[in-house]
Scaffold this active site. Structure first.
Site, PDB file in Angstrom:
ATOM      1  N   THR A 334       0.846  -1.191   0.000  1.00 19.86           N
ATOM      2  CA  THR A 334       0.000   0.000   0.000  1.00 19.86           C
ATOM      3  C   THR A 334       0.879   1.237   0.000  1.00 19.86           C
ATOM      4  O   THR A 334       1.974   1.223   0.572  1.00 19.86           O
ATOM      5  CB  THR A 334      -0.941   0.023   1.218  1.00 19.86           C
ATOM      6  OG1 THR A 334      -1.772   1.192   1.168  1.00 19.86           O
ATOM      7  CG2 THR A 334      -0.175   0.032   2.527  1.00 19.86           C
ATOM      8  N   HIS A 386       2.551 -11.602  14.190  1.00 21.69           N
ATOM      9  CA  HIS A 386       3.669 -12.136  14.969  1.00 21.69           C
ATOM     10  C   HIS A 386       3.443 -13.593  15.387  1.00 21.69           C
ATOM     11  O   HIS A 386       4.360 -14.241  15.901  1.00 21.69           O
ATOM     12  CB  HIS A 386       3.892 -11.274  16.219  1.00 21.69           C
ATOM     13  CG  HIS A 386       5.314 -11.229  16.674  1.00 21.69           C
ATOM     14  ND1 HIS A 386       6.308 -12.020  16.132  1.00 21.69           N
ATOM     15  CD2 HIS A 386       5.923 -10.481  17.634  1.00 21.69           C
ATOM     16  CE1 HIS A 386       7.450 -11.768  16.729  1.00 21.69           C
ATOM     17  NE2 HIS A 386       7.248 -10.834  17.645  1.00 21.69           N
TER      18      HIS A 386
END
Length: 425
Positions: A334, A386
């Site tokens: 993006t 994560h």
């Protein structure tokens, strides 16, 4: 013959859509394959086409929710072919007679435009632009003021709270009211199905992933010089401009080979690691944020990526991006820099596990070989899940992208150092 135009299915599991807007009016004559309406689901915007030519009768109002397969309108094919004849039929016979005459009489000169007067509102001040518009429309101040449909509490409060004006013929506070441009109005808009779905997905990502963001900075000097040097030749050969996005998308694809876990995703109790790189590109459209996919980036050169980006941008502006073009991505890029963003923490596009955010390019002082120099710098961000991507992979991924952007020759060497490759080191 009456033909029913039914709502097509935008994709699997979608049972209802919103009829966003009609491009024709009830009773219009339409041609075959003409776009007559826009249909919006929670995933994509589609066009509704006329399957036959004829006179249209609308069954569903714009903004209404309608089930997939339901009848949106009907077309009476008995009226097909009347589009051109209708235009000539609408011309009054008197006009036709006038057009047929070839006399030598000159038309009378156009009467002079009415002077803008203000008999009942002498204190009203009119701007030059407003005066010009009023003269063209043959209106005066009295007509404009009298044309106001009603006074709301807004206008009353404005006059009530303004300092007292001279009690001239116009009355107390009247000129202040006329010249006031202050507004406290508000507008309400219904959320589209696409916007609702986007809101739900964004909240779900924040709640269901262990999202973390790491940052780095990139010196854009090498890419900017390369682009400036070869831009005209690139356009002549490939027919498309060379932008910055293609460099970053290609660098990201090569970096994914070095850190494949950034390209992975969770599927139940398993981790899926695709060997291909289908990169989603975030695109801002009038309908909201969309993320169409460029597939198999690992096989494309810079010109192939630029052509794909160009096609996606054109479809986005026209609202023609289909559902199949927005599914199946493995990684997202993006670019908030086009809007002036300096730094951000982009949100992961599920079921993907990572998204890279580009930002604006700003000249900043940096240390180069022990000296301070002004260089064009971009901040890069990588948000990642994560749960499956460790810090080593996330940080290493951004470092690899940084290295290739600062030394574009590494793009040819698969992200490795070309000199070491030559030496076999």
């Amino acid at each position: 013959m009456i033909i029913e135009i039914k709502v097509p299915t935008p994709g699997e599991s979608i049972t209802e859509v919103e009829l966003a807007s009609w491009m024709v009016s009830d009773g219009d004559i339409v041609e075959k394959d003409q776009e007559i309406a826009e249909i919006e689901s929670d995933k994509a915007t589609l066009s509704l086409l006329a399957t036959e030519a004829g006179k249209i009768k609308i069954s569903v109002e714009a903004g209404e929710t309608i089930a997939v397969g339901a009848v949106a309108c009907t077309i009476d094919t008995d009226f097909a072919g009347e589009t051109t004849s209708k235009a000539s039929a609408d011309v009054p016979s008197e006009q036709k007679d006038v057009e047929g005459k070839k006399d030598t009489e000159k038309e009378p000169e156009a009467t002079s435009k009415k002077e803008v007067t203000n008999t009942h509102y002498p204190d009203a001040k009119v701007s030059p632009l407003a005066r010009k518009l009023m003269e063209e429309a043959d209106l005066d101040v009295d007509q404009v003021i009298n044309g106001l449909k009603r006074l709301s509490t807004k206008e009353v409060e404005l006059v009530k709270n303004l300092p007292e004006q001279d009690d001239t013929a116009g009355g107390k506070g009247q000129s202040a009211f006329i010249n006031s441009n202050v507004s406290r109005e508000s507008e309400r808009q219904k959320m589209t199905m696409l916007r609702k779905k986007l809101s739900q997905r964004l909240v779900a990502v924040k709640n269901e992933t262990a999202m973390l963001t790491t940052f780095n900075e990139v010196d854009m000097s090498a890419v900017m010089n390369l682009r400036k040097k070869y831009q005209s030749k690139f356009i002549d050969k490939h027919g498309v401009k060379l932008g910055f996005m293609s460099f970053f998308i290609k660098a990201a694809s090569l970096a994914l080979k070095h850190h494949p876990m950034v390209n992975a995703m969770i599927d139940g109790d398993e981790i899926v690691i695709p060997e291909y790189h289908d990169v989603s590109v975030a695109v801002q459209t009038p309908k909201g944020l969309m993320v169409p996919v460029i597939r198999n980036i690992e096989t494309l050169s810079l010109d192939g990526i630029e052509l794909s980006l160009k096609n996606l941008a054109e479809k986005a502006r026209k609202g023609k991006i289909g559902l199949e073009e927005m599914t199946g991505g493995t990684f997202t890029v993006t670019n908030g820099g086009v809007f002036g963003s300096m730094l951000s923490t982009p949100i992961i596009n599920p079921p993907q596990s990572a998204i890279m955010g580009m930002h604006n390019i700003v000249e900043r002082p940096v240390a180069v070989n022990g000296k301070v120099e002004i260089r064009p710098i971009m901040y890069l961000a990588l948000s990642y899940d994560h749960r499956i991507i460790d810090g080593k992979d996330s940080v290493g991924f951004l470092v690899k992208v940084k290295e290739m952007i600062e030394d574009p020759a590494k793009l040819l060497a698969g992200g490795f150092d070309p000199e070491k490759e030559v030496l076999g080191l």
